[in-house]
Each structure stands twice: as structure tokens, then as C-alpha cells.
Design a protein around this motif. Structure first.
Motif, mmCIF file in Angstrom:
data_model
loop_
_atom_site.group_PDB
_atom_site.id
_atom_site.type_symbol
_atom_site.label_atom_id
_atom_site.label_comp_id
_atom_site.label_asym_id
_atom_site.label_seq_id
_atom_site.Cartn_x
_atom_site.Cartn_y
_atom_site.Cartn_z
ATOM 1 N N VAL A 162 0.842 -1.202 0.000
ATOM 2 C CA VAL A 162 0.000 0.000 0.000
ATOM 3 C C VAL A 162 0.875 1.250 0.000
ATOM 4 C CG1 VAL A 162 -1.793 1.271 1.236
ATOM 5 C CG2 VAL A 162 -1.849 -1.225 1.198
ATOM 6 N N GLN A 163 1.959 1.217 0.782
ATOM 7 C CA GLN A 163 2.848 2.364 0.835
ATOM 8 C C GLN A 163 3.460 2.653 -0.532
ATOM 9 O OE1 GLN A 163 3.456 4.465 3.599
ATOM 10 N NE2 GLN A 163 4.323 5.666 1.926
ATOM 11 N N LYS A 164 3.789 1.613 -1.280
ATOM 12 C CA LYS A 164 4.358 1.808 -2.617
ATOM 13 C C LYS A 164 3.338 2.477 -3.544
ATOM 14 C CE LYS A 164 7.890 -1.808 -2.580
ATOM 15 N NZ LYS A 164 8.332 -3.125 -3.119
ATOM 16 N N MET A 165 2.056 2.117 -3.419
ATOM 17 C CA MET A 165 1.015 2.773 -4.211
ATOM 18 C C MET A 165 0.888 4.242 -3.814
ATOM 19 S SD MET A 165 -0.078 0.695 -6.422
ATOM 20 C CE MET A 165 -1.452 1.687 -6.982
ATOM 21 N N ILE A 166 1.002 4.517 -2.526
ATOM 22 C CA ILE A 166 0.967 5.902 -2.052
ATOM 23 C C ILE A 166 2.137 6.687 -2.642
ATOM 24 C CG2 ILE A 166 1.290 7.344 0.000
ATOM 25 C CD1 ILE A 166 -0.359 5.249 1.551
ATOM 26 N N ASP A 167 3.321 6.070 -2.623
ATOM 27 C CA ASP A 167 4.517 6.732 -3.160
ATOM 28 C C ASP A 167 4.376 6.994 -4.658
ATOM 29 O OD1 ASP A 167 5.607 6.648 -0.634
ATOM 30 O OD2 ASP A 167 6.809 4.848 -1.007
ATOM 31 N N ILE A 168 3.751 6.042 -5.385
ATOM 32 C CA ILE A 168 3.538 6.232 -6.825
ATOM 33 C C ILE A 168 2.633 7.430 -7.072
ATOM 34 C CG2 ILE A 168 2.386 5.248 -8.849
ATOM 35 C CD1 ILE A 168 3.449 2.496 -7.921
ATOM 36 N N ARG A 169 1.543 7.532 -6.324
ATOM 37 C CA ARG A 169 0.620 8.661 -6.478
ATOM 38 C C ARG A 169 1.334 9.981 -6.181
ATOM 39 N NH1 ARG A 169 -1.388 5.250 -8.779
ATOM 40 N NH2 ARG A 169 -3.423 4.257 -8.474
ATOM 41 N N LYS A 170 2.126 9.996 -5.139
ATOM 42 C CA LYS A 170 2.861 11.225 -4.800
ATOM 43 C C LYS A 170 3.839 11.593 -5.915
ATOM 44 C CE LYS A 170 2.596 10.851 0.247
ATOM 45 N NZ LYS A 170 3.352 10.650 1.510
ATOM 46 N N LYS A 171 4.481 10.576 -6.483
ATOM 47 C CA LYS A 171 5.421 10.819 -7.575
ATOM 48 C C LYS A 171 4.697 11.376 -8.794
ATOM 49 C CE LYS A 171 9.405 10.537 -9.707
ATOM 50 N NZ LYS A 171 10.509 11.466 -9.363
ATOM 51 N N GLN A 172 3.497 10.866 -9.088
ATOM 52 C CA GLN A 172 2.720 11.371 -10.215
ATOM 53 C C GLN A 172 2.360 12.841 -10.027
ATOM 54 O OE1 GLN A 172 -0.376 8.410 -10.019
ATOM 55 N NE2 GLN A 172 0.385 7.321 -11.824
#
Length: 383
Positions: A162-172
Motif C-alpha cells: 500500500v505504501q508503494k502505491m501511495i509513493d507512486i501517487r505522490k510521484k505522479q
């Protein structure tokens, strides 16, 4: 289990005041609690020590892979897992926790610390006067879920996904911000337009309160923001200070924030921006300036200009101070801004508006992921 049962060692960082450690413009970074943000290492506003102090303190105060850092003074409970070796030192307001991996998984423990922070666990254990802190003995006695290493690793892996998905959204979101910057460069950077100082393009430039009132625990609809609340070209309402109505009304006479006003951080990390997109009962601390554009400049264009390389260089050049950089209002008013025709500014603003729509959708997805993470943490760590 108690925290002391699952750690080889836990100690605070360097007491820079007692040891008379000086800070420099470059050298080895020494982390403060402010450098731990949302579980990541934030080196935007960091202090440095020289080679002599680095050699003096490196044996005890360098965090290594698998160690966990936890802020214990001021902003309390922010944790960071060190996942690769870094050339850093830590200051007094951070605990360095050396984990015994035979008893507890370091990722599991770091997520547990994040849960404690999320659930305001530390508030009941704080001591101190103006500056609150949590002491070592209290930390050592914090109870940790006593489950098998296999289950710890399974929980940590689920939370990490889940944290990796959060990080992806932040990166986007970051990439869309970069797209706005590149669009500004393409439209204006190499073109010759008249230039004016900022004060000529605004009806008012001022900063927030130099003597902020004491906050209250309950949100009565009146908020005070600091530079920490201006992030990624938007306002973040985490950890705001809530005010009484009478304190808000007194402070509001100074800034009187309106829709379209531009906010700019001017202390610490100078140059972060946001636009007031709606009417809100918000006042500011000294670390944030409010810029009220006149009819000659579009708010979105002004933010683009403030984020441009030429203006950032001016802001950095004008920033003064050693321990904490800041730019005075008189210097801010003299910042030189390129002024293209308002039609072009409005065209740029329309492009920003379209990109912001994409950001809004990604932000919604990010918030859903964060809610999922919170739900899972409550499931695994809650009573």
C-alpha cells in the motif's frame, strides 16, 4: 513485548547546544526532527557539520541500514526506517533505535511507530514546558505486539504494498508539478518581456504573525498555517494550529486572506508556494508571506514565476541567516518578475487549470490509498 526487549540500543543524537556544535553551509548533514516527513528523509532544509565534528561523532551517531529514527522533541513520533547506508548524523531531537532483527522485523516496527503517531498515542506521555518531548524511559516501555516474526513480515509486506502505491501517487503529482514548470519555461523563459519588481505587481505583501497566539485542541473553524503547511504548491492541513475566534480575528487584520492570494514560504525552506483557491478562515505565522496580485498579474502565472529558476535564485540570494535562512519583506518586494501580456498569462493559467484537474484525480486516489493504509493499521495494531 516492550520496545527495550526488541532493541540492541536506543539513544538520542548529538546535543549540539551543550557540545557547541557549529553549523555550516555544506559538509555532512545532521538530521533534525523536521527532516523526517511522512516516513521519508526530507533534506530540503538541512544543517551541516564540518569534517572535524563528523569524525568526532560518526561512531555513535551515524544511522545504519535497519536502524529506525524517531523524532522525540517538538514534532514527536515521526519515524523513518533507514533502508540504505547514508552519510548522515542525527541531532538531539531524534532517537536512534538499533533493532534486534531476531526478535522483530524492522519494517513491521516502523509501521507500528507510524500507527502510534497516527493514533496520537504519544500525546499522553509528553513532558516539558513550552517545548514538549518524550523521554527515553517512556519510549523503552512502549508495548509492541507480541506476534511471530513470520506474521510480522506478512503484515509488513501488505502495508509496504500500500505504501508503494501511495509513493507512486505522490510521484505522479510531483511529475505534474514539473510539467507546469516546463510549460512555463517553454512559454516565457526565452522571451523578452518587460520586468517589474514584485511590489509594483501587488496590492499588498506582508507576512504572518511574529507573536502567534496559543492554539486550542478543538477545531472551531479557525486555523493558523506555518511554512510546513505549504507543500507541493498546495495547502496541507495536517498539524495546523487551531485558534479561538477572537485570536483569529485579531491576527486576520494583518493578512486578510482572499481567494487568489499567493502564499510563499519565507523562513526555513524559502520559496514554496500555494494559491488560496477558496475563502477560508486562515491566518499565517511569520514563516509564510501573503502576496496579493493586482490586475497586471495572474495568480497562477505569479506562482509559475516564483517557481522559476531566475526567481528562486533571487530568493536564495536574498535569504539571510545561518541556523535558519529567511528573506525579509523589503527584499521580497524587490524580487524582479518578468511581465508578459495578461492574455498570455491567462493562457498559461488555463493550462495549469487542466493539469490541476489531473492532479485532483490523482490526489483523490492518493487519499483512498491513505485511508486503506489507516484501516489496515487499525486492523493489525488496534486494540
Amino acid at each position: 513485548m516492550k520496545l527495550s526487549d526488541v532493541c540492541f540500543e536506543m539513544h538520542q543524537g548529538i546535543n549540539t547546544v551543550a557540545d557547541k556544535v557549529k553549523y555550516y553551509e555544506c559538509g555532512t548533514p545532521i538530521l533534525q526532527s523536521k527532516n523526517i516527513t511522512n516516513g521519508i528523509l526530507d533534506l530540503e532544509d538541512v544543517r551541516f557539520v564540518n569534517e572535524n565534528d563528523y569524525n568526532k561523532y560518526k561512531e555513535k551517531y551515524i544511522p545504519h541500514k535497519g536502524n529506525i529514527l524517531l523524532s522525540n522533541i517538538g514534532t514527536i513520533g515521526k519515524s523513518l526506517l533507514i533502508e540504505e547506508e547514508k552519510n548522515l548524523l542525527i541531532a538531539w531531537n531524534i532517537f536512534l533505535i538499533k533493532v534486534n532483527e531476531s526478535k522483530i522485523n524492522s519494517k513491521f516496527l516502523n509501521f507500528y511507530f507510524q500507527y502510534l503517531d497516527m493514533s496520537n498515542y504519544y500525546n499522553k506521555y509528553l513532558t516539558g514546558g513550552t517545548v514538549k518531548f518524550i523521554n527515553k524511559k517512556t519510549m523503552e516501555n512502549i508495548e509492541i505486539p507480541n506476534i511471530s516474526l513470520v506474521n510480522q513480515i506478512e503484515i509488513a509486506n501488505k502495508l509496504e504494498k500500500v505504501q508503494k502505491m501511495i509513493d507512486i501517487r505522490k510521484k505522479q503529482i510531483e511529475e505534474l508539478d514539473e510539467l507546469i514548470k516546463s510549460q512555463f519555461v517553454e512559454m516565457f523563459e526565452n522571451e523578452k518581456y518587460p520586468k517589474k519588481i514584485l511590489s509594483e505587481l501587488t496590492d499588498k505583501i506582508t507576512d504572518g504573525s511574529h507573536n502567534p497566539p496559543t492554539g486550542i485542541a478543538e477545531n472551531q473553524g479557525y486555523m493558523m498555517l506555518s511554512s510546513q503547511n505549504i507543500i507541493n504548491n498546495s495547502i496541507n492541513y495536517d498539524n495546523v494550529r487551531y485558534l479561538k475566534k477572537e485570536d483569529f480575528e485579531k491576527e486576520n487584520r494583518r493578512t486578510d486572506l482572499q481567494k487568489g492570494d499567493v502564499l510563499l514560504t519565507i523562513v526555513g525552506t524559502v520559496g514554496r508556494t500555494a494559491i488560496m483557491t477558496e475563502e477560508s478562515n486562515i491566518v499565517l505565522q511569520r514563516s509564510v508571506a501573503v502576496i496579493k496580485p493586482n490586475k497586471e498579474i495572474n495568480s497562477a502565472y505569479l506562482v509559475g514565476a516564483l517557481n522559476s529558476e531566475s526567481v528562486i535564485n533571487q530568493l536564495n540570494k536574498g535569504a539571510k541567516g545561518v541556523a535558519q535562512k529567511g528573506i525579509y519583506l523589503n527584499d521580497l518586494k524587490k524580487i524582479i518578475i518578468k511581465v508578459p501580456p495578461i492574455e498570455l498569462q491567462n493562457q498559461f493559467a488555463d493550462i495549469v487549470k487542466q493539469i490541476d484537474k489531473q492532479k485532483f484525480e490523482i490526489q483523490k486516489s492518493l487519499e483512498e490509498m491513505q485511508k486503506l493504509q489507516e484501516s489496515l493499521m487499525n486492523k493489525y495494531f488496534g486494540d
